[in-house]
Design a protein around this motif. Structure first.
Motif, short mmCIF file in Angstrom:
data_model
loop_
_atom_site.label_atom_id
_atom_site.label_comp_id
_atom_site.label_asym_id
_atom_site.label_seq_id
_atom_site.Cartn_x
_atom_site.Cartn_y
_atom_site.Cartn_z
N GLY A 100 0.73 -0.58 0.34
CA GLY A 100 0.28 0.32 -0.03
C GLY A 100 0.28 1.01 0.09
N LEU A 101 1.89 1.22 -0.66
CA LEU A 101 2.81 1.83 -0.53
C LEU A 101 3.24 2.61 -2.08
CD1 LEU A 101 5.86 1.60 2.20
CD2 LEU A 101 3.86 2.88 2.38
N PRO A 102 3.56 4.45 -2.29
CA PRO A 102 3.66 4.65 -3.82
C PRO A 102 5.43 3.85 -4.08
CG PRO A 102 2.99 6.43 -2.65
CD PRO A 102 3.31 4.79 -1.33
N VAL A 103 5.47 3.43 -5.40
CA VAL A 103 6.33 2.76 -5.81
C VAL A 103 6.94 4.04 -6.47
CG1 VAL A 103 8.19 1.46 -6.33
CG2 VAL A 103 5.86 0.26 -5.22
N MET A 104 8.13 4.38 -6.67
CA MET A 104 9.59 4.90 -7.58
C MET A 104 10.35 4.17 -8.36
SD MET A 104 12.26 8.12 -7.29
CE MET A 104 10.96 9.06 -6.77
#
Length: 222
Positions: A100-104
């Motif tokens: 549930g975390l954004p990914v770069m």
């Protein structure tokens, strides 16, 4: 939109304070053991606590398995991931769904053909980071202080946002921003690590301040 500035590979509370006070938007902790910027989990947890609520924190990993990601997520509580290895679009998609975390996603660039990977990652990654490809015998990913030819970015479609990394310094970041934005592409931000160091893994406060100032000056010159 305000240009994002990311300072990568921080390892001390003092360097975090300098980056925040200078006006950085993101800071990253490096969890790749072969990097001179590597921080162990306990230390990273303390650093993240020091930064929490003041700046976006990023956990940089390279081909990390689920157990490693789970440990980082639990101890460090980063705001987002940075995938800097050979992760596939499917891996990026699955990590976003599970944690549930954004990914770069970092993509190595040495020529125009490398830009084709953006089409696969754009639907699943929250941010794309275009970095210089490492030397063939390098022990860890990244530009190793050397930029790629920024002119290849003129081929990017204007609707696709990206961040620029690889060999950026206080001396050349302004030139990079002005040149790349002159192509009419969507430059979301810039990222630096070795370019603000006095030695591998040792951040220089004056160079951090100079980098942020140069980037903001170039941003305002549009």
């Amino acid at each position: 939109m305000t240009l994002l500035i990311k300072i990568c590979g921080l390892s001390t509370p003092e360097s975090i304070d300098t980056a925040i006070e200078a006006g950085a938007d993101l800071i990253a902790f490096n969890f790749h053991p072969r990097s001179p910027r590597y921080v162990e989990l306990d230390r990273a947890a303390a650093l993240a606590a020091h930064a929490r609520g003041r700046v976006e924190t990023v956990a940089l990993v390279v081909n990390a398995g689920d157990d490693a990601l789970s440990a980082i997520r639990s101890a460090v509580e980063p705001d987002s991931w940075q995938f800097h290895g050979q992760e596939t679009p499917e891996r990026v998609r699955d990590v976003r769904a599970v944690w549930g975390l954004p990914v770069m996603k970092a993509i190595g660039v040495s020529g125009p053909a490398d830009l084709a990977a953006l089409a696969s990652f754009a639907p699943v990654a929250d941010r794309l980071l275009l970095d210089a490809k490492p030397p063939k015998d390098a022990a860890y990913p990244g530009g190793h202080g050397q930029p790629f030819d920024w002119r290849v970015l003129s081929a990017l479609p204007p609707h696709r946002p990206f961040m620029l990394s690889g060999g950026l310094t206080p001396e050349n970041v302004g030139e990079a921003i002005r040149l790349v934005r002159g192509f009419g592409v969507n430059l979301l931000g810039v990222d630096v690590s070795s370019g603000v160091e006095s030695a591998p893994g040792i951040k220089d406060p004056d160079r951090i301040r100079a980098f942020v100032a140069a980037a903001r000056e170039a941003e305002g010159a549009r």
